[in-house]
Design a protein around this motif. Structure first.
Motif, mmCIF file in Angstrom:
data_model
loop_
_atom_site.group_PDB
_atom_site.id
_atom_site.type_symbol
_atom_site.label_atom_id
_atom_site.label_comp_id
_atom_site.label_asym_id
_atom_site.label_seq_id
_atom_site.Cartn_x
_atom_site.Cartn_y
_atom_site.Cartn_z
ATOM 1 N N PRO A 55 34.983 1.976 29.119
ATOM 2 C CA PRO A 55 35.998 2.270 30.542
ATOM 3 C C PRO A 55 36.845 1.147 30.811
ATOM 4 O O PRO A 55 37.805 1.337 31.470
ATOM 5 N N MET A 56 36.607 0.027 30.205
ATOM 6 C CA MET A 56 37.684 -1.063 30.121
ATOM 7 C C MET A 56 38.967 -0.898 29.547
ATOM 8 O O MET A 56 39.847 -1.193 29.688
ATOM 9 N N GLY A 57 38.677 0.168 28.221
ATOM 10 C CA GLY A 57 40.027 0.487 27.603
ATOM 11 C C GLY A 57 39.661 -0.097 26.221
ATOM 12 O O GLY A 57 38.788 -0.813 25.845
ATOM 13 N N TYR A 58 40.417 0.271 25.121
ATOM 14 C CA TYR A 58 40.305 -0.273 23.793
ATOM 15 C C TYR A 58 40.400 -1.613 23.741
ATOM 16 O O TYR A 58 41.387 -2.166 23.790
ATOM 17 N N ALA A 101 45.257 -14.712 30.800
ATOM 18 C CA ALA A 101 44.233 -13.511 30.914
ATOM 19 C C ALA A 101 43.385 -13.124 29.901
ATOM 20 O O ALA A 101 44.070 -12.930 28.660
ATOM 21 N N THR A 102 42.068 -13.455 29.817
ATOM 22 C CA THR A 102 41.295 -12.893 28.854
ATOM 23 C C THR A 102 41.287 -11.406 28.828
ATOM 24 O O THR A 102 41.772 -10.469 29.590
ATOM 25 N N PRO A 103 40.816 -10.826 27.518
ATOM 26 C CA PRO A 103 40.652 -9.277 27.605
ATOM 27 C C PRO A 103 39.841 -8.709 28.632
ATOM 28 O O PRO A 103 40.175 -7.619 29.033
ATOM 29 N N ASP A 104 38.725 -9.593 29.176
ATOM 30 C CA ASP A 104 38.011 -9.045 29.978
ATOM 31 C C ASP A 104 38.596 -9.007 31.502
ATOM 32 O O ASP A 104 37.993 -8.593 32.518
ATOM 33 N N GLN A 105 39.795 -9.461 31.531
ATOM 34 C CA GLN A 105 40.724 -9.444 32.859
ATOM 35 C C GLN A 105 41.833 -8.575 32.696
ATOM 36 O O GLN A 105 42.560 -8.313 33.557
ATOM 37 N N LEU A 109 52.216 9.419 26.784
ATOM 38 C CA LEU A 109 51.040 8.871 26.300
ATOM 39 C C LEU A 109 49.951 8.504 27.661
ATOM 40 O O LEU A 109 48.946 8.076 27.388
ATOM 41 N N ARG A 110 50.809 8.076 28.690
ATOM 42 C CA ARG A 110 50.075 7.631 29.817
ATOM 43 C C ARG A 110 49.070 6.279 29.536
ATOM 44 O O ARG A 110 47.810 6.296 29.952
ATOM 45 N N VAL A 111 49.657 5.368 29.139
ATOM 46 C CA VAL A 111 48.877 4.311 28.891
ATOM 47 C C VAL A 111 49.706 2.984 29.546
ATOM 48 O O VAL A 111 50.898 2.661 29.370
ATOM 49 N N GLY A 112 48.781 2.332 30.492
ATOM 50 C CA GLY A 112 49.166 1.105 31.044
ATOM 51 C C GLY A 112 47.952 0.280 31.278
ATOM 52 O O GLY A 112 46.862 0.546 30.747
ATOM 53 N N TYR A 113 48.310 -0.871 32.124
ATOM 54 C CA TYR A 113 47.061 -1.791 32.342
ATOM 55 C C TYR A 113 47.394 -2.556 33.486
ATOM 56 O O TYR A 113 48.592 -2.522 33.991
ATOM 57 N N LEU A 114 46.462 -3.527 33.919
ATOM 58 C CA LEU A 114 46.379 -4.075 35.012
ATOM 59 C C LEU A 114 45.780 -5.447 34.763
ATOM 60 O O LEU A 114 44.693 -5.443 33.845
ATOM 61 N N ALA A 115 46.104 -6.323 35.212
ATOM 62 C CA ALA A 115 45.324 -7.792 34.960
ATOM 63 C C ALA A 115 45.323 -8.581 36.296
ATOM 64 O O ALA A 115 46.010 -8.427 37.027
ATOM 65 N N ASP A 170 36.309 -10.713 38.674
ATOM 66 C CA ASP A 170 35.521 -9.935 39.602
ATOM 67 C C ASP A 170 36.264 -8.731 39.983
ATOM 68 O O ASP A 170 35.656 -7.593 40.363
ATOM 69 N N LEU A 171 37.538 -8.888 40.371
ATOM 70 C CA LEU A 171 38.596 -7.854 40.880
ATOM 71 C C LEU A 171 38.548 -6.534 39.610
ATOM 72 O O LEU A 171 38.499 -5.414 40.044
#
Length: 463
Positions: free
Chosen positions: A147-150, A168-172, A318-324, A328-329
């Motif tokens: 669910p976090m993404g690839y 920002a780590t990958p987990d962020q 493709l509908r690919v984006g991200y947030l950092a 916790d957020l």
């Protein structure tokens, strides 16, 4: 073995060899590598082969490229990076403008929010999408995926953000179904009906629609050539106690303006003083200079939520984006993502990963930037010969914000353009205070120099 296959094997061998030297510390962070010509000679390969080797290493985060200077070992690269195997007519409302963008039923799309098909999907990158070999690692055996993404893509994005001085780590990093999905998650999680937020004025009209849908009270902050009007922001933050401020720092949509470092510092100071989140949407980041000021760079994701997308540079389909954001957020937003849509498309995420990892994206951006810069200069030269009241000078991105002379009726202008199959984006759509922008238009630099549109505007402005 065919010559093409041999060249590809050489590329892979040299990429692996150089990457191993970087991982083992033989090539230290910050060190400058030999020029393409010199490296080609040292390795007894062609300059084209060596150029592809360097492009792949840039795409994988091992190297950074400095124009006019050369290639350097990436100082921001984590010591243990993942090396997976090669993987917007008549339009006077938000809904109608979106509808006309999606229907694509006008010949001249001056008001479009995106670049032409052949600049992006139809470019050299399009061949990658159509090549079955590019999909060989795009399997769905893991079901919905994380669910976090690839994760490998999140790792490359982490390196990209480091180049913008954002740690920002990958987990962020949470992959989303485009930037608009990221905005939607933030709104749903952090806001309640009746809450007040601040937005750029003029600003990003799809955001206004999302906020209206959730019954959020929107208040505009005047946009200047240097970013948000600081006096206006400070006054409204003090009086209204908003929960957050939505803004675009670079090549802002629709004005094309970019925040200065001094303004960015003050925006963050005002946000801290009034305990306000800042949501920084950065859709044109990949075609802008990485060192330009961003609020997220100053804040390091403590109260800033940073949003990126590949829709503007690769494919909106493709509908690919991200947030950092803070860990916790991001965790809470990931839970909301699972509840509302389970997961984003790992298929699309793997496609983009492969483009980046193999160096295709680096080369695509290099050509795209040159094309955008030329189109912008050509449009500004053409507009200089028209009697607009003002043409705001864009600092990047795809848009030019122009002010019409007094007395031009916006609705009539849009209707007349529609009769000639010209799609316009009128200023009122981008503003909460419609009267403040009803004499403006947003022009797409890829379409605004079209002879039919120029002739149309010459007739309008002459009258």
């Amino acid at each position: 073995m065919p010559r093409y296959a041999k060249a590809k094997n050489l590329v892979t061998t040299l990429v692996d060899k150089t990457a191993k030297m970087i991982e083992q510390g033989t090539l230290k962070p910050g060190i400058r590598l030999p020029s393409i010509r010199e490296a080609a000679s040292n390795n007894s390969v062609s300059k084209n082969t060596m150029a592809e080797v360097y492009d792949r290493l840039v795409g994988q985060g091992y190297l950074t490229s400095k124009q006019g200077s050369g290639f350097y070992v990436n100082i921001n690269r984590p010591s243990t990076a993942h090396r997976a195997a090669p993987k917007q007519a008549e339009a006077l409302s938000i809904v109608s403008l979106l509808r006309h963008q999606l229907k694509q039923d006008h010949d001249i799309r001056v008001g479009d929010g995106r670049l032409p098909f052949d600049w992006v999907e139809g470019s050299e990158v399009g061949a990658f999408f159509r090549n079955p070999k590019s999909l060989k690692d795009t399997n769905l055996k893991d079901g919905y995926g994380s669910p976090m993404g690839y994760r490998p893509l999140r790792e490359l994005i982490s390196l990209t953000l480091a180049e913008r001085s954002i740690t920002a780590t990958p987990d962020q990093i949470l992959m989303t179904n485009g930037a608009n999905h990221a905005l939607d998650l933030v709104i749903r999680h952090l806001l309640l009906p009746g809450d007040t937020v601040l937005v750029d004025e003029p600003g990003y009209y799809p955001l206004f629609g999302k906020l209206k849908l959730e019954n959020i009270n929107m208040v505009g902050v005047r946009r200047t050539e240097d970013g948000p009007d600081l006096d206006d922001l400070a006054d409204k933050a003090a009086r209204l106690k908003p929960k957050m401020f939505f803004t675009q720092s670079l090549a802002q949509n629709p004005t094309g303006s970019t925040i200065t470092i001094a303004t960015a510092h003050k925006v963050l100071s005002i946000a801290e003083q009034h305990d306000m989140y800042v949501v920084e949407d950065d859709p044109f980041a990949d075609v802008m200079t990485q060192s330009l000021p961003r609020i997220a760079t100053l804040d390091q994701l403590e109260r800033v939520i940073y949003i990126g997308t590949y829709s503007k540079t690769l494919s909106a389909n493709l509908r690919v984006g991200y947030l950092a954001a803070r860990p916790d957020l991001v965790a809470a937003l990931c839970d909301l993502k699972m509840i509302t849509m389970v997961s984003s498309s790992e298929y699309g995420e793997r496609l983009i990963y492969n483009l980046m990892y193999k160096g295709h994206y680096v080369r695509h951006l290099r050509r795209l930037k040159k094309r955008i810069d030329k189109a912008r200069n050509d449009v500004l030269n053409v507009l200089d010969g028209l009697d607009f009241q003002k043409v705001h000078q864009p600092t990047g991105g795809y848009y030019c914000w122009v002010q019409l002379p007094d007395g031009i009726d916006e609705a009539q202008l849009v209707q007349r353009a529609n009769e000639q199959s010209i799609f316009l984006a009128p200023g009122s759509v981008f503003s909460l205070d419609k009267d403040s922008t009803d004499s403006f238009m947003r022009l797409n630099i890829a379409h605004a120099a079209h002879p039919t549109f120029i002739a149309f505007m010459q007739e309008i402005l002459k009258k």
